[in-house]
Design a protein around this motif. Structure first.
Motif, short mmCIF file in Angstrom:
data_model
loop_
_atom_site.label_atom_id
_atom_site.label_comp_id
_atom_site.label_asym_id
_atom_site.label_seq_id
_atom_site.Cartn_x
_atom_site.Cartn_y
_atom_site.Cartn_z
N LYS A 1 0.93 -1.42 -0.05
CA LYS A 1 -0.15 0.30 0.44
C LYS A 1 0.69 1.49 0.38
O LYS A 1 1.98 1.10 0.69
CB LYS A 1 -0.91 -0.52 1.07
N LYS A 2 0.35 2.25 -0.64
CA LYS A 2 1.67 3.58 -0.85
C LYS A 2 0.94 4.34 0.50
O LYS A 2 -0.47 5.07 0.66
CB LYS A 2 0.79 4.26 -1.80
N LEU A 3 1.30 5.19 1.44
CA LEU A 3 1.40 5.95 2.78
C LEU A 3 1.89 6.63 1.83
O LEU A 3 3.49 7.34 2.26
CB LEU A 3 2.17 4.97 4.06
N VAL A 4 1.14 8.29 2.47
CA VAL A 4 1.76 9.38 2.08
C VAL A 4 1.74 10.48 3.18
O VAL A 4 0.45 9.81 4.05
CB VAL A 4 1.03 10.23 0.75
N VAL A 5 2.74 10.57 4.07
CA VAL A 5 2.81 11.32 5.45
C VAL A 5 3.01 12.95 4.95
O VAL A 5 3.93 13.37 4.38
CB VAL A 5 3.48 10.83 6.14
N ILE A 6 2.48 13.95 4.88
CA ILE A 6 2.56 15.64 4.88
C ILE A 6 2.92 16.05 6.47
O ILE A 6 2.52 15.51 7.33
CB ILE A 6 1.07 16.03 4.77
N GLY A 7 4.72 16.35 6.32
CA GLY A 7 5.04 16.60 7.42
C GLY A 7 6.08 16.15 7.56
O GLY A 7 5.55 14.61 7.89
N ASN A 8 7.71 16.38 7.90
CA ASN A 8 8.00 15.33 8.40
C ASN A 8 8.25 15.65 9.66
O ASN A 8 10.02 15.66 10.19
CB ASN A 8 9.41 16.33 7.23
N GLY A 9 7.64 16.27 10.57
CA GLY A 9 7.89 16.89 11.89
C GLY A 9 8.23 15.56 13.25
O GLY A 9 8.50 14.16 12.90
#
Length: 788
Positions: free
Chosen positions: A5-13
């Protein structure tokens, strides 16, 4: 093989990447992971930005996961990329540079944005926030050419910025709208102590100041306030708070309130879209501390990996920080109000302060200043709503290095040491043992303990030292209540205080009792602990009457307050002796009059005829006798009225349930004619009032009592005696004689409890609650035994 599955995370904090770490720990092959970060750096610890500002730390030093980590875990990281659009219908995101990425699961970890006051002149040069590395770089560069800085905001962020600017050689004013600093984390006392410490470091505070205008043409030169005053400024830092970064979610038609609304599993209103961290609002609360955000990340990781979990149910807010070199801690309800009481200690020499907040005798909040070594323990007590008596007992324990080691030994392996990263004592000790760790830095790298805010570093160091001293295998021998259980007396008391058991059967079930109904040792002990420490009255199983003799008959002792009787009572006793054919009437030690040899079938009738209570909420032992000498009217050397005090004591304490039966003696003078010095409690009349001795014994090995305290009046003595017995009730082990309890607790510690005005009042009020819980009829019936 199934495609990932493709997991996208908006934010690298910190919150978003921590969630990714948890996912990798559960299933490294579950997702193809892409992370977008608007800064040019890999994931770093934002909490430590102040150290970068102070000049002794670099961005590399505070990096949590470096570039290699992303590569090793096959994570695609896009830095300097701002996501501008989320298409929930097509399940894709678009960035400012035009990148378009599809997703199966999407996590919003957009954090928060610094709040900039809309003041005239806010766009001038030299005005900055304090939120990221770029802000730090701006302040460092400014300090090289300018000398005066103003920080708006007396919260944690503002104070850290001010400390950093002082280190850079600038003069610093801290402007705050309220009359005390860090009002969200500290009460007034701690705030004033912190302000004093920071003023010594060179900060100047302008409190209760409302900013009106930033002065200057193209660059800031000062700040004007609404009261007409001004202050010079070459650099102005706004550190007045943050607001959740939710505009992207709003534009994507995802439900938002103050932040992105999520349920207990961190799911938003849109399927396959989640939120975690400062941009998420859970049950109406937006959390800004590391520990809750990491807890959310763990729950979300389990949810995404398809693991059953209880979800996230909120967090007890706790702050454990080092502010400009000063340790502070706060948790739960820490402000004074009419609904709570507080227990406070202030040490002006060492500049330490401790405050415990209590509601309905339960610990609900705390503040520590200067010494925060108890922070982890208190946070656990706040979460469990622990009874204050448990803390009082621990507070009166050992001190110094021995106390520190004892505290570590007593900690459960499951007890959290690093709340930010959820690292327990057991995890740290296991890592030290398995990997031969020698330094705190090695422990940090191996377990992540103290890698976030760093406030638990002292505790980690203590655990490391403890393991090096004693090893992992050494255990303290524990004396259990009986063979039916592995619990000690103290462990049972704490568990019963913290949980709402209905009866002893429920306790046995909850703690895996090894016998169905217990034994003659643990049954009465459980009844006692449930009665004293529980929320429900114990259920006493009907059994044989108290006072069984060697030949199988029973003894009854008529109530004679203070050893005083009347002709009417003596006639009544004589009639009862003849009526039931009682074979032996004897004067006993105490003083008591014993009616011995009563048949079992007659015991209840004898007690009823005497006017004595036949039944009641009996779950422990009682005050056996209160004896007195001949008193002030008849004893030539008498200094005080021993008879009236003895009667008052016996009437006040006759129904109190205790761990073990006790005897009290009251002598009118130091000649000790009532044998006071060999009683559990001995009261001696002296010229200035009364002396109270405790822990004496006249049985087997005679042991004299020790002086506990003095009292000027009868009322003061009654108050001290009641508080002393309440302390014995709450901390004594069932069946433990008073002399044994005093030896275990130490007389010095018992004195400290009684001489603390707050504890004395608390113990007294709890004794009064115990006394008022008894029926009024008990008073009438017991009194009748004397007056008839």
């Amino acid at each position: 093989m199934m495609a990932k599955k493709k997991l996208v995370v908006i934010g690298n904090g910190m919150a978003g990447v921590r969630c990714v770490e948890e996912i990798l720990n559960i299933d490294r092959d579950a997702f193809e992971i892409t992370i977008f970060g608007k800064e040019p750096h890999p994931n770093y610890n934002r909490i430590l930005l102040s150290k970068v500002l102070q000049g002794d730390t670099t961005i590399q030093d505070i990096t949590i996961n470096d570039w290699q980590w992303y590569e090793d875990n096959h994570i695609q990281l896009f830095t300097n990329e701002t996501v501008t659009n989320v298409d929930i219908e097509r399940k894709k995101i678009v960035t400012e540079s035009g990148k378009s990425v599809k997703y199966d699961e999407l996590i919003f970890a957009t954090g928060s944005l610094p709040f900039m006051l809309p003041l005239p002149g806010a766009n001038k040069q030299g005005v900055t926030a304090f939120r990221d590395i770029r802000d730090c770089e701006t302040m460092v560069e400014t300090s090289k050419s300018y000398g005066k800085a103003v920080v708006i905001g007396g919260g944690l962020l503002g104070l850290e910025a001010a400390r950093g600017l002082l280190n850079l050689g600038m003069k610093v004013d801290v402007v705050h709208i309220f009359d005390s600093i860090m009002e969200r984390q500290l009460d007034r006392t701690a705030a004033k102590m912190l302000q004093t410490e920071l003023e010594k470091q060179g900060m100047r505070f302008l409190l209760e100041k409302q900013s009106e205008e930033i002065i200057g043409r193209s660059r800031v030169v000062g700040l004007k306030f609404k009261d007409g005053t001004k202050t010079d400024a070459d650099l102005l830092v706004m550190a007045v708070g943050v607001r959740p970064n939710v505009q992207l979610a709003k534009d994507g038609k995802i439900e938002t309130n103050r932040a992105i609304v999520v349920n207990d599993f961190m799911q938003t209103s849109v399927p396959n879209v989640y939120a975690v961290g400062e941009c998420a609002e859970h049950r109406g609360i937006v959390y800004g501390l590391v520990a809750p955000l990491y807890e959310q990340g763990k729950v979300l990781a389990k949810t995404l990996c398809g693991l059953e979990n209880e979800g996230y149910h909120g967090s007890v807010l706790a702050t454990q920080l080092k502010v400009s070199g000063v340790d502070v801690f706060s948790a739960g309800e820490f402000m004074d109000s009419d609904e709570v009481k507080s227990l406070k200690w202030i040490d002006g020499i060492r500049s330490t302060y401790k405050k415990i907040v209590i509601r309905d005798n339960k610990i609900v909040g705390a503040v520590l200043f200067g010494d925060i070594s108890e922070g982890t323990k208190l946070l656990g007590m706040i979460k469990q709503q622990t009874d204050i008596s448990v803390y009082e007992k621990e507070m009166n324990g050992a001190r110094g290095q021995e106390a520190g080691e004892a505290a570590i030994a007593a900690m459960s392996d499951k007890e959290l040491v690093c709340s930010c990263n959820g690292v327990s004592k057991g995890t740290i000790m296991q890592a030290i043992g398995e990997h031969g760790l020698q330094t705190v830095d090695e422990v940090k790298k191996c377990t992540k303990a103290s890698s976030s805010c760093g406030s638990c570093k002292t505790m980690v160091s203590s655990i490391l030292d403890y393991v090096h001293r004693h090893g992992l295998g050494q255990t303290v021998e524990k004396e259990t209540v009986c063979a039916c259980t592995t619990f000690s007396h103290d462990e049972l008391m704490i568990e019963i205080q913290n949980r709402r058991f209905v009866d002893t059967a429920e306790i046995m079930t909850a703690f895996d009792w090894q016998t169905d109904a217990g034994c003659e040792v643990c049954r009465p002990a459980l009844d006692y602990y449930l009665g004293v420490h529980g929320t429900a009255a114990p259920t006493t199983v009907a059994g044989e009457p108290i006072g069984i003799q060697a030949d199988g008959t029973y003894a009854v002792t008529p109530k004679m307050y203070g050893g005083i009787t009347t002709p009417e009572q003596l006639r009544q006793i004589a009639d009862i002796v003849e009526k039931y054919g009682i074979p032996l009437v004897k004067l006993l030690e105490g003083p008591q009059l014993g009616l011995l040899g009563i048949a079992a079938a007659d015991v209840s009738n004898v007690k009823s005829d005497l006017g004595m209570l036949i039944s009641g909420p009996v779950y422990g032992k009682s005050v056996s006798t209160v004896g007195s000498c001949s008193g002030i009217s008849y004893a030539a050397d008498a200094m005080q009225d021993s008879i009236s005090l003895g009667i008052a004591l016996e009437k006040k304490l006759e129904r109190v349930q205790l761990p073990q039966e006790i005897r009290i003696g009251v002598s009118a003078s130091p000649h000790n004619r009532a044998g006071s010095l060999t009683k559990d409690i001995g009261i001696v009349g002296v010229p200035g009032g009364w002396e109270m001795y405790v822990g004496g014994s006249g049985e087997r090995q005679v042991k004299p009592g020790q002086l506990l305290c003095t009292a000027a009046t009868d009322e003061e003595l009654l108050t001290l005696a009641a508080a002393f017995l309440q302390y014995y009730r709450e901390t004594g082990h069932y069946a433990e004689r008073m002399s044994q309890w005093i030896e275990r607790m130490s007389l010095l510690q018992i004195r400290e409890a009684l001489f603390d005005p707050f504890l004395l009042q608390l113990l007294g009020s709890r004794m009064e609650e115990e006394l008022s819980a008894s029926p009024e009829q008990a008073n009438q019936q017991s009194t009748a035994a004397v007056t008839r």
